[in-house]
Design a protein around this motif. Structure first.
Motif, PDB file in Angstrom:
ATOM      1  N   LEU A  57       0.441 -57.783  25.433  1.00 23.86           N
ATOM      2  CA  LEU A  57       0.597 -56.470  26.070  1.00 23.86           C
ATOM      3  C   LEU A  57       1.790 -55.711  25.491  1.00 23.86           C
ATOM      4  CD1 LEU A  57      -0.149 -54.393  28.253  1.00 23.86           C
ATOM      5  CD2 LEU A  57       1.332 -55.667  29.831  1.00 23.86           C
ATOM      6  N   SER A  58       2.920 -56.405  25.318  1.00 22.77           N
ATOM      7  CA  SER A  58       4.106 -55.738  24.783  1.00 22.77           C
ATOM      8  C   SER A  58       3.920 -55.334  23.325  1.00 22.77           C
ATOM      9  CB  SER A  58       5.327 -56.653  24.905  1.00 22.77           C
ATOM     10  OG  SER A  58       5.181 -57.815  24.113  1.00 22.77           O
ATOM     11  N   THR A  59       3.042 -56.035  22.605  1.00 21.89           N
ATOM     12  CA  THR A  59       2.810 -55.744  21.185  1.00 21.89           C
ATOM     13  C   THR A  59       1.874 -54.559  20.986  1.00 21.89           C
ATOM     14  OG1 THR A  59       3.119 -58.093  20.665  1.00 21.89           O
ATOM     15  CG2 THR A  59       2.075 -56.744  18.983  1.00 21.89           C
ATOM     16  N   ILE A  60       0.848 -54.453  21.824  1.00 20.61           N
ATOM     17  CA  ILE A  60      -0.177 -53.419  21.604  1.00 20.61           C
ATOM     18  C   ILE A  60       0.132 -52.118  22.343  1.00 20.61           C
ATOM     19  CG2 ILE A  60      -1.928 -55.215  21.303  1.00 20.61           C
ATOM     20  CD1 ILE A  60      -3.056 -54.208  24.087  1.00 20.61           C
ATOM     21  N   SER A  61       1.172 -52.090  23.174  1.00 19.10           N
ATOM     22  CA  SER A  61       1.435 -50.887  23.966  1.00 19.10           C
ATOM     23  C   SER A  61       2.898 -50.473  23.874  1.00 19.10           C
ATOM     24  CB  SER A  61       1.061 -51.123  25.434  1.00 19.10           C
ATOM     25  OG  SER A  61       1.854 -52.167  25.980  1.00 19.10           O
ATOM     26  N   LYS A  62       3.118 -49.199  24.106  1.00 17.52           N
ATOM     27  CA  LYS A  62       4.471 -48.660  24.182  1.00 17.52           C
ATOM     28  C   LYS A  62       4.893 -48.581  25.644  1.00 17.52           C
ATOM     29  CE  LYS A  62       3.893 -45.949  19.952  1.00 17.52           C
ATOM     30  NZ  LYS A  62       3.873 -44.599  19.345  1.00 17.52           N
ATOM     31  N   PRO A  63       6.214 -48.536  25.915  1.00 18.66           N
ATOM     32  CA  PRO A  63       6.673 -48.481  27.312  1.00 18.66           C
ATOM     33  C   PRO A  63       6.005 -47.374  28.122  1.00 18.66           C
ATOM     34  CG  PRO A  63       8.532 -48.877  25.862  1.00 18.66           C
ATOM     35  CD  PRO A  63       7.350 -48.635  24.985  1.00 18.66           C
ATOM     36  N   GLN A  64       5.825 -46.206  27.539  1.00 22.14           N
ATOM     37  CA  GLN A  64       5.212 -45.094  28.269  1.00 22.14           C
ATOM     38  C   GLN A  64       3.772 -45.402  28.654  1.00 22.14           C
ATOM     39  OE1 GLN A  64       6.905 -42.290  29.318  1.00 22.14           O
ATOM     40  NE2 GLN A  64       5.039 -41.970  30.516  1.00 22.14           N
ATOM     41  N   GLU A  65       3.064 -46.151  27.811  1.00 23.52           N
ATOM     42  CA  GLU A  65       1.688 -46.515  28.120  1.00 23.52           C
ATOM     43  C   GLU A  65       1.617 -47.508  29.265  1.00 23.52           C
ATOM     44  OE1 GLU A  65      -1.024 -46.256  24.200  1.00 23.52           O
ATOM     45  OE2 GLU A  65       0.655 -47.683  24.007  1.00 23.52           O
ATOM     46  N   ARG A  66       2.676 -48.281  29.480  1.00 25.76           N
ATOM     47  CA  ARG A  66       2.686 -49.230  30.595  1.00 25.76           C
ATOM     48  C   ARG A  66       3.108 -48.561  31.898  1.00 25.76           C
ATOM     49  NH1 ARG A  66       4.651 -52.337  26.201  1.00 25.76           N
ATOM     50  NH2 ARG A  66       6.857 -52.232  26.818  1.00 25.76           N
ATOM     51  N   ILE A  67       3.657 -47.365  31.811  1.00 26.27           N
ATOM     52  CA  ILE A  67       4.022 -46.587  32.999  1.00 26.27           C
ATOM     53  C   ILE A  67       2.896 -45.632  33.376  1.00 26.27           C
ATOM     54  CG2 ILE A  67       5.633 -44.884  33.929  1.00 26.27           C
ATOM     55  CD1 ILE A  67       7.733 -46.026  31.986  1.00 26.27           C
ATOM     56  N   GLY A  68       2.288 -45.045  32.375  1.00 29.87           N
ATOM     57  CA  GLY A  68       1.242 -44.045  32.574  1.00 29.87           C
ATOM     58  C   GLY A  68       1.438 -42.907  31.605  1.00 29.87           C
ATOM     59  N   LYS A  69       0.452 -42.650  30.754  1.00 29.29           N
ATOM     60  CA  LYS A  69       0.588 -41.656  29.699  1.00 29.29           C
ATOM     61  C   LYS A  69      -0.564 -40.657  29.749  1.00 29.29           C
ATOM     62  CE  LYS A  69       1.222 -41.260  24.689  1.00 29.29           C
ATOM     63  NZ  LYS A  69       1.316 -41.987  23.407  1.00 29.29           N
ATOM     64  N   ASP A  70      -0.210 -39.364  29.659  1.00 28.50           N
ATOM     65  CA  ASP A  70      -1.234 -38.318  29.580  1.00 28.50           C
ATOM     66  C   ASP A  70      -1.984 -38.433  28.261  1.00 28.50           C
ATOM     67  OD1 ASP A  70      -0.345 -37.403  31.996  1.00 28.50           O
ATOM     68  OD2 ASP A  70       0.914 -35.809  31.139  1.00 28.50           O
ATOM     69  N   TYR A  71      -3.270 -38.058  28.294  1.00 30.32           N
ATOM     70  CA  TYR A  71      -4.056 -38.114  27.059  1.00 30.32           C
ATOM     71  C   TYR A  71      -3.476 -37.203  25.983  1.00 30.32           C
ATOM     72  CZ  TYR A  71      -7.513 -40.338  30.067  1.00 30.32           C
ATOM     73  OH  TYR A  71      -8.149 -41.177  30.929  1.00 30.32           O
ATOM     74  N   SER A  72      -2.945 -36.050  26.400  1.00 34.18           N
ATOM     75  CA  SER A  72      -2.438 -35.066  25.434  1.00 34.18           C
ATOM     76  C   SER A  72      -0.986 -35.293  25.070  1.00 34.18           C
ATOM     77  CB  SER A  72      -2.597 -33.655  26.004  1.00 34.18           C
ATOM     78  OG  SER A  72      -1.878 -33.538  27.225  1.00 34.18           O
ATOM     79  N   SER A  73      -0.314 -36.306  25.688  1.00 31.24           N
ATOM     80  CA  SER A  73       1.113 -36.524  25.452  1.00 31.24           C
ATOM     81  C   SER A  73       1.378 -36.878  23.995  1.00 31.24           C
ATOM     82  CB  SER A  73       1.624 -37.660  26.342  1.00 31.24           C
ATOM     83  OG  SER A  73       2.974 -37.936  26.076  1.00 31.24           O
ATOM     84  N   GLY A  74       2.273 -36.121  23.354  1.00 26.69           N
ATOM     85  CA  GLY A  74       2.671 -36.399  21.978  1.00 26.69           C
ATOM     86  C   GLY A  74       1.771 -35.781  20.937  1.00 26.69           C
ATOM     87  N   LEU A  75       0.681 -35.115  21.369  1.00 24.31           N
ATOM     88  CA  LEU A  75      -0.216 -34.505  20.395  1.00 24.31           C
ATOM     89  C   LEU A  75       0.264 -33.100  20.027  1.00 24.31           C
ATOM     90  CD1 LEU A  75      -3.706 -35.477  21.854  1.00 24.31           C
ATOM     91  CD2 LEU A  75      -2.452 -36.592  20.006  1.00 24.31           C
ATOM     92  N   LYS A  76       0.215 -32.748  18.752  1.00 22.73           N
ATOM     93  CA  LYS A  76       0.656 -31.435  18.306  1.00 22.73           C
ATOM     94  C   LYS A  76      -0.398 -30.363  18.596  1.00 22.73           C
ATOM     95  CE  LYS A  76       3.602 -33.288  14.641  1.00 22.73           C
ATOM     96  NZ  LYS A  76       3.893 -33.308  13.188  1.00 22.73           N
ATOM     97  N   LEU A  77      -1.689 -30.759  18.639  1.00 22.39           N
ATOM     98  CA  LEU A  77      -2.761 -29.810  18.885  1.00 22.39           C
ATOM     99  C   LEU A  77      -3.313 -30.016  20.287  1.00 22.39           C
ATOM    100  CD1 LEU A  77      -4.658 -30.143  15.488  1.00 22.39           C
ATOM    101  CD2 LEU A  77      -3.123 -28.289  16.181  1.00 22.39           C
ATOM    102  N   PRO A  78      -3.905 -28.966  20.892  1.00 21.94           N
ATOM    103  CA  PRO A  78      -4.509 -29.123  22.220  1.00 21.94           C
ATOM    104  C   PRO A  78      -5.620 -30.173  22.189  1.00 21.94           C
ATOM    105  CG  PRO A  78      -4.340 -26.807  21.615  1.00 21.94           C
ATOM    106  CD  PRO A  78      -4.017 -27.583  20.382  1.00 21.94           C
ATOM    107  N   LEU A  79      -5.784 -30.839  23.297  1.00 21.01           N
ATOM    108  CA  LEU A  79      -6.829 -31.857  23.393  1.00 21.01           C
ATOM    109  C   LEU A  79      -8.202 -31.177  23.449  1.00 21.01           C
ATOM    110  CD1 LEU A  79      -7.277 -34.949  23.797  1.00 21.01           C
ATOM    111  CD2 LEU A  79      -7.330 -34.484  26.257  1.00 21.01           C
ATOM    112  N   VAL A  80      -9.044 -31.470  22.463  1.00 22.41           N
ATOM    113  CA  VAL A  80     -10.341 -30.807  22.404  1.00 22.41           C
ATOM    114  C   VAL A  80     -11.467 -31.680  22.938  1.00 22.41           C
ATOM    115  CG1 VAL A  80      -9.687 -29.293  20.506  1.00 22.41           C
ATOM    116  CG2 VAL A  80     -10.580 -31.542  19.988  1.00 22.41           C
ATOM    117  N   SER A  81     -11.316 -32.993  22.835  1.00 22.48           N
ATOM    118  CA  SER A  81     -12.372 -33.868  23.333  1.00 22.48           C
ATOM    119  C   SER A  81     -12.194 -34.092  24.827  1.00 22.48           C
ATOM    120  CB  SER A  81     -12.350 -35.200  22.587  1.00 22.48           C
ATOM    121  OG  SER A  81     -11.123 -35.837  22.789  1.00 22.48           O
TER     122      SER A  81
END
Length: 619
Positions: A57-81
């Motif tokens: 779990l610690s290898t495949i995920s970042k701390p933010q993903e273990r807390i809860g991450k928005d789909y659009s978080s960190g993306l430079k372009l708007p989420l289209v899908s």
């Protein structure tokens, strides 16, 4: 009890996703649906041992993903899908990563594809569990325990729970309790014990319960097995009511400090009061340190309603330290914890703990002190150091008092990560005797007795009129050197050689009797492997370390042996010789550090300064 297995999962809703692991992921989904709005979950691994699932779990995920991450978080372009497509890509990618990591660990993954569930079929009786939350929080506050230990302490309160695992897991999900594997995987081929901190003493074994290869920690085995499949539960200490106000604390310190000791006393008080660093090292000349230099720092913590932990490397000094602290701080509760018997003191202000008891504390103390100088001639074990660091609160202070700073702490001090406070000379104000290095290349392999040895022996007893400690690597060499010296004395008609010297070692049943006789001055020369107690020193002593390049003599051991010379007012200029076939890093390091202490004393103008009476410290 069967080995619990943990599943790695992805939980999501239409806005965000998070990764976690659980022995019962349905509990997680019920909790996350109730508190954070997650309504779907997908298992991306088959049930795994705790240490394996924690590492993956610690290898495949970042701390933010273990807390809860928005789909659009960190993306430079708007989420289209759509969120559904986004989470599907995330789940598939994480599933592939899990399989890859398990393959590296040589663990099987029985899932062919992720398994999806919704929140509709899950129900948990939160009301019934809520009644026991306070008891669990009280047991774990500032402590780290196994499940079995928590269960035992609940039974002592008359509470028996069939669903203790559910209660513990819900507390973990709320962030009130931290869960870690007892032995964690640091790297695919390296494990570390989360209980005691050892990594080199992890041993393989076969688990009859799990029917598979497993591991245990040999370093803390006497406390029960620490295994990768078992969980440790920990929670920080709760704030004390006393921390809300400043109180007056009386310090009854009727002793005489030398000027360097008093400066260290004041420096430590300032360190806990306002220094930005969290750790300080009091580096003292051997015989120059005393626990009382930390009492000013202790008073500062007690005034704020904080708690202090004193790590005790040797159980023999527990009662002495308890008495000294009780006398110095009247009205302050002091508790010594060792063995199976503990004096019942509720929420003491100062706790004295051995290594094994210190392992039970977690983020509990505002000030943690390790007085390694009081362990002379021993050094604090890694287990005690690891336990004390874990026992300190995240914003607490750690003080390390030593005459033999270990290489890691010394390197951190050189980088400015640790505050250094020096007590560079003893009370009498005379520079420390610097060991003289004698190189005899033909003694390599330790079969030949050094040519210079007998001459140094004669210099000590004939010219210096002093006693002599000859230290060798092992008991066989002690007997051989002893026989050599007896033969030499007989050749020179010195009289009865048994009245001049004795040889001993750790396997000698009469070791302590011989050491005591030498300390009393009944004979001048003792050949030994090492001494065992703080009091095993004679006032008028020279020291010869034979075969000083032997791996037995690390830098700390050589510093301790050199520290047996020159401590008394009657013979402050004693002599130390290191006889070896070559210069080694430990020998060079020991000589360099003694020279550094002397240079510091000279730079500060401290040489031959008298003691300063500090009766005004009774405030």
């Amino acid at each position: 009890m069967p080995c619990r297995r943990y599943v790695i999962y992805v939980a999501w809703n239409d806005k965000k996703y998070k990764l976690g692991m659980s022995a019962n992921p349905q509990i997680d989904l019920s909790f996350l649906n109730r508190n954070e709005g997650y309504d779907h979950i997908a298992y991306i691994s088959s049930p795994l041992p705790l240490a394996v699932s924690d590492y993956v779990l610690s290898t495949i995920s970042k701390p933010q993903e273990r807390i809860g991450k928005d789909y659009s978080s960190g993306l430079k372009l708007p989420l289209v899908s759509s969120p559904a497509r986004s989470v599907k890509r995330i789940i598939d990618a994480k599933f592939k990563q899990v399989k890859k990591e398990l393959e590296q660990l040589k663990e099987e993954c029985f899932l062919e594809k992720p398994l999806h569930f919704s929140s509709k079929s899950i129900s948990i009786d939160y009301f019934s569990l809520h009644r026991y939350e306070d008891a669990l929080e009280d047991i774990l506050a500032g402590r780290i325990y196994y499940r079995r230990e928590i269960e035992r302490r609940l039974k002592e309160r008359g509470i028996e729970l069939d669903n203790l695992d559910v209660l513990l897991h819900l507390s973990t999900l709320r962030g009130q309790v931290q869960q870690v594997p007892s032995i964690k995987i640091a790297e695919p081929d390296r494990m570390v014990c989360n209980r005691c901190g050892h990594h080199e003493r992890i041993k393989k074994a076969y688990c009859n319960v799990g029917k598979r290869e497993c591991y245990f920690c040999e370093g803390c085995l006497m406390l029960g097995e620490s295994k990768p499949c078992e969980a440790l539960y920990a929670a920080p200490a709760r704030p004390r009511m006393q921390e809300n106000y400043v109180k007056s604390v009386r310090l009854n310190l009727d002793i005489a400090f030398s000027l360097p000791q008093y400066e260290a006393f004041e420096a430590l008080a300032r360190f806990v009061r306002k220094d930005s660093l969290s750790e300080a090292m009091v580096w003292a000349a051997s015989g120059a340190a005393r626990p009382e230099v930390a009492y000013g720092a202790i008073r500062e913590i007690l005034k704020r309603g904080g708690r202090v932990l004193f790590g005790i490397p040797r159980k023999e000094i527990m009662e002495e330290m308890n008495y000294r602290l009780t006398q110095a701080f009247p009205g302050v509760t002091v508790a010594g914890v060792r063995g199976k018997v503990t004096k019942a003191v509720k929420d003491p202000d100062i706790v004295l703990a051995s290594a094994y008891h210190a392992l039970k504390y977690y983020r509990n103390f505002d000030l943690v002190i390790l007085d390694e100088a009081e362990a002379f001639p021993f050094r604090a074990c890694d287990m005690l150091v690891n336990a004390l660091r874990r026992a300190r609160k995240t914003d607490g202070k750690y003080v390390y008092i030593t005459s033999t700073p270990d290489s890691a702490m010394y390197a951190r001090a050189q980088r400015g990560e640790v505050k250094v406070i020096m007590i560079p000379l003893r009370v009498h104000g005379i520079p420390l005797p610097v060991p003289k290095m004698i190189v005899e290349k033909d003694i390599q392999g330790e079969r030949k007795i050094p040519d210079s040895l007998f001459g140094l022996v004669r210099e000590t007893i004939e010219e210096d009129l002093a006693q002599l400690l000859v230290v060798v690597p092992d008991q066989g060499t002690s007997a051989r050197i002893g026989a050599f010296l007896r033969e030499k004395f007989m050749e020179m008609a010195y009289g009865d050689a048994d009245r001049l010297l004795m040889s001993t070692g750790c396997q000698d049943e009469e070791q302590q009797r011989k050491v005591n006789s030498w300390v009393r001055g009944e004979f001048p020369i003792l050949v030994t492997t090492n001494l065992t107690r703080r009091g095993d020193v004679a006032p008028n002593t020279n020291v010869i370390v034979v075969y000083a390049d032997n791996p037995t003599f690390d830098e700390g051991a050589l510093l301790q042996l050199a520290g047996r010379v020159g401590w008394s007012d009657s013979y402050p200029t004693g002599k130390v010789w290191f006889i070896a076939s070559r210069m080694t890093r430990p020998i060079e390091g020991a000589i360099r550090k003694i020279n550094l202490l002397n240079e510091e004393a000279e730079k500060k103008g401290l040489l031959e300064t008298g003691a300063v009476k500090r009766s005004d410290l009774k405030s």
